[in-house]
Structure formats: structure tokens, C-alpha cells
Design a protein around this motif. Sequence first.
Motif, PDB file in Angstrom:
ATOM      1  N   ASN A   8       0.825  -1.210   0.000  1.00 34.50           N
ATOM      2  CA  ASN A   8       0.000   0.000   0.000  1.00 34.50           C
ATOM      3  C   ASN A   8       0.862   1.263   0.000  1.00 34.50           C
ATOM      4  OD1 ASN A   8      -2.455   1.385  -0.052  1.00 34.50           O
ATOM      5  ND2 ASN A   8      -2.538   1.570   2.181  1.00 34.50           N
ATOM      6  N   ILE A   9       1.821   1.298  -0.927  1.00 32.81           N
ATOM      7  CA  ILE A   9       2.714   2.441  -1.077  1.00 32.81           C
ATOM      8  C   ILE A   9       2.531   3.027  -2.473  1.00 32.81           C
ATOM      9  CG2 ILE A   9       5.133   3.162  -1.240  1.00 32.81           C
ATOM     10  CD1 ILE A   9       5.801   1.030   0.843  1.00 32.81           C
ATOM     11  N   ASP A  10       2.381   4.337  -2.542  1.00 36.66           N
ATOM     12  CA  ASP A  10       2.216   5.027  -3.812  1.00 36.66           C
ATOM     13  C   ASP A  10       3.583   5.236  -4.461  1.00 36.66           C
ATOM     14  OD1 ASP A  10       1.631   6.627  -5.963  1.00 36.66           O
ATOM     15  OD2 ASP A  10       0.528   8.153  -4.825  1.00 36.66           O
ATOM     16  N   LEU A  11       3.852   4.470  -5.503  1.00 41.10           N
ATOM     17  CA  LEU A  11       5.152   4.547  -6.164  1.00 41.10           C
ATOM     18  C   LEU A  11       5.342   5.885  -6.872  1.00 41.10           C
ATOM     19  CD1 LEU A  11       7.206   2.276  -6.032  1.00 41.10           C
ATOM     20  CD2 LEU A  11       6.595   1.618  -8.361  1.00 41.10           C
ATOM     21  N   ASN A  12       4.247   6.522  -7.263  1.00 35.70           N
ATOM     22  CA  ASN A  12       4.354   7.809  -7.953  1.00 35.70           C
ATOM     23  C   ASN A  12       4.982   8.870  -7.053  1.00 35.70           C
ATOM     24  OD1 ASN A  12       3.171   6.953 -10.393  1.00 35.70           O
ATOM     25  ND2 ASN A  12       1.113   7.213  -9.546  1.00 35.70           N
ATOM     26  N   GLU A  13       4.673   8.828  -5.766  1.00 42.59           N
ATOM     27  CA  GLU A  13       5.261   9.796  -4.833  1.00 42.59           C
ATOM     28  C   GLU A  13       6.770   9.607  -4.750  1.00 42.59           C
ATOM     29  OE1 GLU A  13       3.291   9.394  -1.086  1.00 42.59           O
ATOM     30  OE2 GLU A  13       1.756  10.855  -1.618  1.00 42.59           O
ATOM     31  N   ILE A  14       7.202   8.346  -4.691  1.00 39.60           N
ATOM     32  CA  ILE A  14       8.639   8.057  -4.646  1.00 39.60           C
ATOM     33  C   ILE A  14       9.304   8.522  -5.934  1.00 39.60           C
ATOM     34  CG2 ILE A  14      10.372   6.224  -4.551  1.00 39.60           C
ATOM     35  CD1 ILE A  14       8.392   4.620  -2.842  1.00 39.60           C
TER      36      ILE A  14
END
Length: 326
Positions: A8-14
Motif C-alpha cells: 500500500n505504497i504510492d510509487l508515484n510519490e517516490i
Amino acid sequence: MKLHEALNIDLNEINREIKNLVTHDKDVPKKSQLAQSILELTGSGGKRLRPLMVIVGSRFGLRPEGRRTLQLSAAAEFIHVASLIHDDIIDNAELRRGEPALHIKTGILSAVHIGNYMSARIIELLSKYTGDKDRYVHDLSSVATAQLCLGEYQQLEHAFDYNLTLEQYLEKSRNKTALLMATCLRVGALSAESSAETAQLLYDFGEALGMSFQIQDDILDFTQSADVLGKPAGSDLRHGQVTLPVLFALQDAELAPAIRRIGPGSSPADIEQVLELVKGSDALARSEAVSQDYLARAAAIVEQLSSFPAHDDLKTLLQYFAGRDR
């Protein structure tokens, strides 16, 4: 389901933070080869394992994930990608993720400069954290400037060294792979104000996972196709890397002479013969057993952190590493 989705981690933010490391550096023209090469490299794929570990680590702290944690996750990926640039040059590898390696595209001198810039950019970014309570962030820069370089040097120093000991192999693997993963979890935890004890447990978990990860990479070099690996199968042997399967195969008196004959000038046919000999021995199964032992150590640490809801994320990481096929 992809790993970042399971966590449940937004890769776009990274990815945005990774891009910002380049585009927000006023000293680097946006159209320059330096900027374009880094943006292409960091956008070329990869599962962002190390940034994900920073964020998972932060879930064991007292405060929610913030901008600092995202910046640290981006820094971790920068460090990793810089190490891949240098790794490919040292190994004279022509492919990375199925595409020409950076030094093939730009030339070695430019690639070295780009890798050095990426490492220096992280030191610059982290230098603003000067307070005593922020000193943990410098663990990332010390890994970038010392341990990873040491691991790469150890790999270069022991090319085609068939007298390499198991202890030397494990130390190289720890420096080259495991310590960055361990540091990502620890730094993520401390960025969210976890206790020192919890951060250390996460570090130990990450180190065990990283050791298993490297051993699995060594095994996959013998078992997977070039299409899956994104580079020629058997690349480690061709470039003189004495990995764990080779160390175990060298203990077989019948196989050792053929392995020891492999050197920089060996023909593709000779290398292919040794690859088949190693695959036909018990070396891969013995290597797998060592990898599983590290996974078992990691699983035991998960149990020690079972009071945290985020321990389920550690189980997700464990399952991913246990089921890697590339």
C-alpha cells in the motif's frame, strides 16, 4: 499484485522525489547529458525495493510518514542506481535491465562522472541534517561512500580468485547488497522517531533479507534465461565473480579443475561447459539452503516485532524475497 501495491505504497510519490533530486539541482542544466542520463536510468524500471524498505521502516515509528521519509527513500534509490553504474563498468557488462548499460551509451568517462555525481548529490542532500537527532540520516551517505565502494572493490580485487573464502564472499555480499537494505529500514524507522531497539531489529531483518537476496541473485545467474535476467546468463562466471554456487562447486574435486581453468580469455564454450557442470552438481541446492537460512533469521525477527501492526509489511517483504524469480 506488485510489491508496492501489496505494501500500500504510492510509487508515484517516490518517483517524483527521485526526479526532484535532479530537476531541483540548479547547478545541473535540465537538457544536459548528466540530467537526461539520470532521469532515463531512474525511470527505466526496477521495483524500488530500497525506497519501499525506507517507507516500511517508517511505519514502526511514532509519527506518520512525511516528506523527510520520501526524500530518504529517493536518496536510497539514487545510491543504488549509482552503484549499478559503477558495477557495470567494473564487470564490463553491456546490458542492464535488457537495455545497453550506461557506459555503453555514454562512454566510460561520462558514466563514471554520472555515478560520482549521484553519490555526491546524496551527500549534499543529507548534509542539511545537522542536528544530533538527525545524525542517523548520514548512515545512508556513509553506505554510499564507503561500504558500497568497498564491496565493489572487493569484487574487482577477487576477480577469478578461486581461492576466495566463504567469509570473504559473505563480507563482499554484505557490503555490496545487504547493508544498504538494512540501512534503508533503520533510517526509515528513525525518520519516524522509532526506538533505537526497534530500528536495530529492522536493520538486522534487512541485513538477513539482503544476504538472501544476493545469494538468490547468484543462483539465478545459473538458472534463468538472458530474457529474464536482462543480461546474459552466466554473467557472473564470465566476469570472474566467484559466487556461492562456484565456491560450493569448487569443493568437488572432479569439478574444481575445470572451474579453475576459467579466466578472462576463456571461450564461450568453456564457460558454458562449467555452467552446466555447476548446474548438475549440488552447489545450487547448497546455496539455496544458505539463502533459506537467512530468510529464517529474518522471519524470527518479524516475530519479535509482532506488536506493531506494520509487522505484516515485513511478512510481505519476506514472502516477496522468498518467492523471487528474477
